[in-house]
Design an enzyme around this catalytic site. Sequence first.
Site, PDB file in Angstrom:
ATOM      1  N   ASP B  93       0.866  -1.665  -0.242  1.00 45.98           N
ATOM      2  CA  ASP B  93       0.320  -0.131  -0.167  1.00 45.98           C
ATOM      3  C   ASP B  93       0.679   1.711  -0.011  1.00 45.98           C
ATOM      4  OD1 ASP B  93       0.669   0.475   2.466  1.00 45.98           O
ATOM      5  OD2 ASP B  93      -1.489  -0.207   3.246  1.00 45.98           O
ATOM      6  N   SER B  94      -0.106   2.541  -0.565  1.00 46.75           N
ATOM      7  CA  SER B  94       0.814   3.378  -0.052  1.00 46.75           C
ATOM      8  C   SER B  94       1.697   3.959   1.037  1.00 46.75           C
ATOM      9  CB  SER B  94       0.617   4.916  -0.829  1.00 46.75           C
ATOM     10  OG  SER B  94      -1.069   5.329  -0.082  1.00 46.75           O
ATOM     11  N   GLY B  95       1.221   3.516   2.377  1.00 43.83           N
ATOM     12  CA  GLY B  95       1.651   3.965   3.764  1.00 43.83           C
ATOM     13  C   GLY B  95       0.189   4.880   4.318  1.00 43.83           C
ATOM     14  N   GLY B  96      -0.261   6.259   3.089  1.00 44.53           N
ATOM     15  CA  GLY B  96      -1.337   6.793   3.217  1.00 44.53           C
ATOM     16  C   GLY B  96      -2.246   6.664   4.375  1.00 44.53           C
ATOM     17  N   PHE B  97      -2.957   5.473   4.379  1.00 43.84           N
ATOM     18  CA  PHE B  97      -4.019   4.681   5.020  1.00 43.84           C
ATOM     19  C   PHE B  97      -3.467   4.932   6.825  1.00 43.84           C
ATOM     20  CE2 PHE B  97      -6.815   2.008   7.264  1.00 43.84           C
ATOM     21  CZ  PHE B  97      -8.201   2.454   6.756  1.00 43.84           C
ATOM     22  N   GLY B 217     -11.058   3.568  -0.018  1.00 45.67           N
ATOM     23  CA  GLY B 217     -11.808   4.243   1.451  1.00 45.67           C
ATOM     24  C   GLY B 217     -13.950   3.691   1.324  1.00 45.67           C
ATOM     25  N   ASP B 267      -7.960  -8.033   0.433  1.00 39.88           N
ATOM     26  CA  ASP B 267      -6.650  -8.312   1.540  1.00 39.88           C
ATOM     27  C   ASP B 267      -7.388  -7.469   2.298  1.00 39.88           C
ATOM     28  OD1 ASP B 267      -6.267  -4.911   0.705  1.00 39.88           O
ATOM     29  OD2 ASP B 267      -5.547  -5.281   2.437  1.00 39.88           O
TER      30      ASP B 267
END
Lengths: 376, 376
Positions: B93-97, B217, B267
Amino acid sequence: MAEQFGFKVLATDGKARRGEVSMPRGTIRTPAFMPVGTAGTVKAMYLDQVRALGSDIILGNTYHLMLRPGAERVARLGGLHEFARWPHPILTDSGGFQVMSLAKLRKLNENGVTFRSHIDGAAYEMSPERSIEIQGLLGSDIQMQLDECVALPGEEKDIERAMELSLRWAERCKTAFGDQPGRAMFGIVQGGDKRHLRVRSAQALKAMELKGYAVGGLAVGEPQAVMLDMLEATCPELPADKPRYLMGVGTPDDILKSVARGIDMFDCVMPTRAGRHGLAYTRRGKVNLRNARHADDPRPLDEESNCPAARDYSRAYLHHLVRSQEALGAMLLTWNNLAYYQSLMGQIRDAIEAGAFVERAALISQEWARGDIPAL
Amino acid sequence: MAEQFGFKVLATDGKARRGEVSMPRGTIRTPAFMPVGTAGTVKAMYLDQVRALGSDIILGNTYHLMLRPGAERVARLGGLHEFARWPHPILTDSGGFQVMSLAKLRKLNENGVTFRSHIDGAAYEMSPERSIEIQGLLGSDIQMQLDECVALPGEEKDIERAMELSLRWAERCKTAFGDQPGRAMFGIVQGGDKRHLRVRSAQALKAMELKGYAVGGLAVGEPQAVMLDMLEATCPELPADKPRYLMGVGTPDDILKSVARGIDMFDCVMPTRAGRHGLAYTRRGKVNLRNARHADDPRPLDEESNCPAARDYSRAYLHHLVRSQEALGAMLLTWNNLAYYQSLMGQIRDAIEAGAFVERAALISQEWARGDIPAL
């Protein structure tokens, strides 16, 4: 498989013995290390793995199992072998040691000990007869007498009183155990750090003609030299044709030196507990994976090991898992540690057979003394 | 092995798709479930086991890995595949969450987000470019754009602002990712619970001609019906020849219903997290092993399962391990749960190929509804 419990010495080298303890559930190659499966599980391991490492027997803790899930429940479920899926030999302790170290509101008298569970405060009574009954309900192959173990250093009169009480309890346990050809009940030599008390205890137990003998009340805080001195006083008093089990011992070095004095069986939480605290036992001594020196080290713990945990994973990864408190860290290090302990026992057995125990022990010790591979 | 990243649909059944995502490190059979390997380990599992269950790909969390052990360190150690010993595809993942859910002192602006580590308070900056750089350092095969995910329910203007920002960040991530034939960067559809915003987001991302598309989201607190409605609005807007990944979803029922709406990849931490909390997923629904009804039950979780954890251990033993907080409890239940999830995905793939997805999904749902076997 043997129909009756038995022991034979296959080879000796000095006082070191290479033997076999046999019983219907299997044969234990001695000197043997018994991984500790406190509550019906060797922590962080599948029992298939424990077996594959060469473990012929595991140990169960009567105190823990009687509190949870309960001895009668385990019996209804087919016994501990079936419950935990370990069809091979199991030794259980009497529960007495952990009553003394873990339980609350302990009261000890001639009859036994009353205490409250450290889990939920429930009241229990443990007598020599009840300890044997519980071990029978669990289905244990090697059962231990109830004894009283005194912390060291201690007053001689306390040590002597506990030793004498333990002898009376040994008689009661022997009677309670009765005649079970496929199983054994072992007596426990007490006597603290007093040679004459150890000798008296060993002689009295020998006279009871038990199927095996343990040495208890050691590795409870005394220097290694004291422990070894007690073994030197005790082992010659025990019958040569019965197995000798040193309870709760120990470090790899303790094991090497105790085998040299005639001990056949060991159990210890060290390899499993250390594995949950980031410590690895290796050919070259103990390695602390928490240490920052491992953070960037792509090398495995021991590239010559047969154990995947030691051979295939980088120190950097193990360090990361330990620092992150990931379950896999405990899983891999426990695996490594039990693999190391069982490989040490295999080397010891081979060396005794070859009549080269002293030389091999010296080489093993030299390799520990070299210490871990240098940091990158 | 494919030299280039690619996707093909092998069969469809209604909107459900049976496909293959291919790349140099391997092929992902879709619909696919990706076990979550947060910090370079699927908790309480050996990765060999994860693979043997039929996992073609695992997910790594960029936020966790960038904090510890650090992306540059992982790169020096040969990348995440080498570090964790998983030579097969990895999605990050991007890390943002997790910056939004775990980090402290977060500040978000057009350029990116600054935050402090929840582990040691160290300050970090994360921009779309840095997220892609980190994912590249980790060696990720499928990288995700940095996005902003808004909690639901939320104000429409906040949802729209975050969606628009995520589109601008998608462009920047695409540029930062550049041309890497063997890997992919996926865009993420945002838009909260607003169909028109989801459509606008999907159309804008489609115009960017990315190699794959995620729906983000969702599963952030909204009812399942809202999630499914958003999928019905979104999937038709995405190109048919690219994989579609629904992030962080979900229950077995969520997966079945999302596949029916055209999703290819999933996932979720549910099977692994539940396994650490005494919960087992089975053919007949979720089973809470903490429950006293299992204490004396010698039956396995599911005697028809191929997974040893489900088939060979008694519920009584699992109950005991869970109650005793033994590591083996988490190890066995996580194993069972991932086995169940991967067996579900296998059934889904077979059913789509056979053109029998609706019928099979109905049977699977009926079996969940039957509930667990009656107590003894």
